[in-house]
Scaffold this motif. Structure first.
Motif, PDB file in Angstrom:
ATOM      1  N   GLN A  22      54.173 -27.604  30.893  1.00  0.00           N
ATOM      2  CA  GLN A  22      54.577 -28.409  32.540  1.00  0.00           C
ATOM      3  C   GLN A  22      56.453 -27.833  32.289  1.00  0.00           C
ATOM      4  O   GLN A  22      57.050 -27.034  33.331  1.00  0.00           O
ATOM      5  N   SER A  23      56.456 -28.694  31.389  1.00  0.00           N
ATOM      6  CA  SER A  23      58.580 -27.687  31.069  1.00  0.00           C
ATOM      7  C   SER A  23      58.874 -26.609  31.381  1.00  0.00           C
ATOM      8  O   SER A  23      59.738 -26.371  31.581  1.00  0.00           O
ATOM      9  N   PHE A  24      57.944 -25.300  30.787  1.00  0.00           N
ATOM     10  CA  PHE A  24      57.942 -24.359  30.451  1.00  0.00           C
ATOM     11  C   PHE A  24      57.927 -23.697  31.927  1.00  0.00           C
ATOM     12  O   PHE A  24      58.642 -22.780  31.752  1.00  0.00           O
ATOM     13  N   VAL A  75      41.416 -24.019  28.691  1.00  0.00           N
ATOM     14  CA  VAL A  75      40.970 -25.023  28.486  1.00  0.00           C
ATOM     15  C   VAL A  75      41.701 -25.161  27.225  1.00  0.00           C
ATOM     16  O   VAL A  75      41.208 -24.278  26.556  1.00  0.00           O
ATOM     17  N   ILE A  76      42.475 -25.913  26.551  1.00  0.00           N
ATOM     18  CA  ILE A  76      42.939 -26.419  25.063  1.00  0.00           C
ATOM     19  C   ILE A  76      42.460 -27.408  24.489  1.00  0.00           C
ATOM     20  O   ILE A  76      42.936 -28.659  25.189  1.00  0.00           O
ATOM     21  N   THR A  77      41.999 -27.996  23.334  1.00  0.00           N
ATOM     22  CA  THR A  77      41.554 -29.389  22.450  1.00  0.00           C
ATOM     23  C   THR A  77      43.039 -29.050  21.688  1.00  0.00           C
ATOM     24  O   THR A  77      43.348 -28.176  21.468  1.00  0.00           O
ATOM     25  N   GLY A 128      54.127 -24.973  19.127  1.00  0.00           N
ATOM     26  CA  GLY A 128      52.238 -24.174  19.576  1.00  0.00           C
ATOM     27  C   GLY A 128      52.306 -23.874  21.510  1.00  0.00           C
ATOM     28  O   GLY A 128      51.606 -22.399  21.210  1.00  0.00           O
ATOM     29  N   PHE A 129      52.312 -25.271  22.409  1.00  0.00           N
ATOM     30  CA  PHE A 129      52.545 -23.999  23.328  1.00  0.00           C
ATOM     31  C   PHE A 129      53.613 -23.581  23.702  1.00  0.00           C
ATOM     32  O   PHE A 129      53.430 -23.199  24.477  1.00  0.00           O
ATOM     33  N   TYR A 130      54.115 -23.679  23.316  1.00  0.00           N
ATOM     34  CA  TYR A 130      55.402 -22.009  23.568  1.00  0.00           C
ATOM     35  C   TYR A 130      54.743 -20.976  23.164  1.00  0.00           C
ATOM     36  O   TYR A 130      54.914 -20.389  24.064  1.00  0.00           O
ATOM     37  N   LYS A 131      54.503 -20.882  22.132  1.00  0.00           N
ATOM     38  CA  LYS A 131      53.768 -19.544  21.491  1.00  0.00           C
ATOM     39  C   LYS A 131      52.756 -19.307  22.598  1.00  0.00           C
ATOM     40  O   LYS A 131      52.534 -17.982  23.068  1.00  0.00           O
ATOM     41  N   PHE A 132      51.485 -20.682  22.468  1.00  0.00           N
ATOM     42  CA  PHE A 132      50.455 -20.133  23.953  1.00  0.00           C
ATOM     43  C   PHE A 132      50.934 -19.297  25.523  1.00  0.00           C
ATOM     44  O   PHE A 132      50.459 -18.721  25.683  1.00  0.00           O
ATOM     45  N   TYR A 133      52.730 -20.098  25.629  1.00  0.00           N
ATOM     46  CA  TYR A 133      52.812 -20.063  27.108  1.00  0.00           C
ATOM     47  C   TYR A 133      53.416 -18.442  26.837  1.00  0.00           C
ATOM     48  O   TYR A 133      52.820 -17.229  28.372  1.00  0.00           O
ATOM     49  N   GLN A 134      54.275 -17.859  25.882  1.00  0.00           N
ATOM     50  CA  GLN A 134      54.832 -16.649  25.995  1.00  0.00           C
ATOM     51  C   GLN A 134      53.382 -15.786  25.716  1.00  0.00           C
ATOM     52  O   GLN A 134      53.855 -14.575  26.691  1.00  0.00           O
ATOM     53  N   GLU A 135      52.504 -15.744  25.057  1.00  0.00           N
ATOM     54  CA  GLU A 135      51.403 -15.806  24.610  1.00  0.00           C
ATOM     55  C   GLU A 135      50.607 -15.118  25.864  1.00  0.00           C
ATOM     56  O   GLU A 135      49.838 -14.018  25.757  1.00  0.00           O
ATOM     57  N   ASN A 136      49.679 -16.495  26.437  1.00  0.00           N
ATOM     58  CA  ASN A 136      49.092 -15.712  27.438  1.00  0.00           C
ATOM     59  C   ASN A 136      49.409 -16.284  28.961  1.00  0.00           C
ATOM     60  O   ASN A 136      48.380 -15.834  30.189  1.00  0.00           O
ATOM     61  N   ILE A 137      50.695 -16.724  29.225  1.00  0.00           N
ATOM     62  CA  ILE A 137      51.455 -17.411  31.004  1.00  0.00           C
ATOM     63  C   ILE A 137      52.051 -16.311  31.484  1.00  0.00           C
ATOM     64  O   ILE A 137      52.084 -15.433  32.751  1.00  0.00           O
ATOM     65  N   LYS A 138      52.946 -16.122  30.217  1.00  0.00           N
ATOM     66  CA  LYS A 138      54.820 -15.815  30.987  1.00  0.00           C
ATOM     67  C   LYS A 138      53.968 -14.191  30.996  1.00  0.00           C
ATOM     68  O   LYS A 138      54.637 -13.692  31.502  1.00  0.00           O
ATOM     69  N   GLU A 139      53.509 -13.227  30.137  1.00  0.00           N
ATOM     70  CA  GLU A 139      53.557 -11.877  29.292  1.00  0.00           C
ATOM     71  C   GLU A 139      52.148 -11.839  30.530  1.00  0.00           C
ATOM     72  O   GLU A 139      52.012 -10.083  30.524  1.00  0.00           O
TER      73      GLU A 139
END
Length: 140
Positions: A22-24, A75-77, A128-139
């Motif tokens: 949420q902070s990203f 959905v992320i475990t 881990g979640f910043y990498k997820f954010y960069q690869e899956n949401i931001k781009e």
């Protein structure tokens, strides 16, 4: 973009991941839940997140049942070790991912060691979640 973060107790790792994601990006709808939700947040998780300016103290520890009928982009475990069963989520989900972390609430030892485990896992979740954010949401 709707993201659900799952673990067993929904008191520690999933709550920290929820806070980071949420902070990203405030435009992402982020929720967290557990298969055996404890109903309360781990106070040490709240403390280590406050140290870096992220307040998760108002989050709630919710059962996964609350979210079963909804649609999710991800959905992320987040459960970690081989001893721990990650929850399965049956529902309308575009992408299922696992980003596992040790559970710092199981740390045993001195107060200093236990807090060092909370700091270590917090920082791993952030990465881990910043990498997820960069690869899956931001781009995306």
């Amino acid at each position: 973009m709707r993201v659900l973060i799952l673990c067993t107790g929904n008191s520690c790792r999933s709550q920290m991941a929820h806070g980071f994601l949420q902070s990203f990006d405030k435009n992402i709808e982020v929720y967290s839940a557990g298969t055996e939700a404890s109903g309360k947040l781990n106070t040490k998780a709240v403390e280590v997140m406050n140290e870096i300016g992220i307040d998760i103290s108002q989050h709630s520890s919710d059962s996964v049942q609350k979210y079963l009928g909804e649609k999710w982009d991800f959905v992320i475990t987040v459960c970690g070790g081989a001893n721990e069963a990650c929850p399965a989520f049956i529902g309308d989900v575009k992408h299922r991912l696992h980003i596992g972390f040790d559970d710092p609430s199981h740390a045993v030892g001195s107060d200093e060691f236990i807090m060092s485990e909370f700091h270590r896992v917090r920082d791993e979740i952030k990465d881990g979640f910043y990498k997820f954010y960069q690869e899956n949401i931001k781009e995306a």
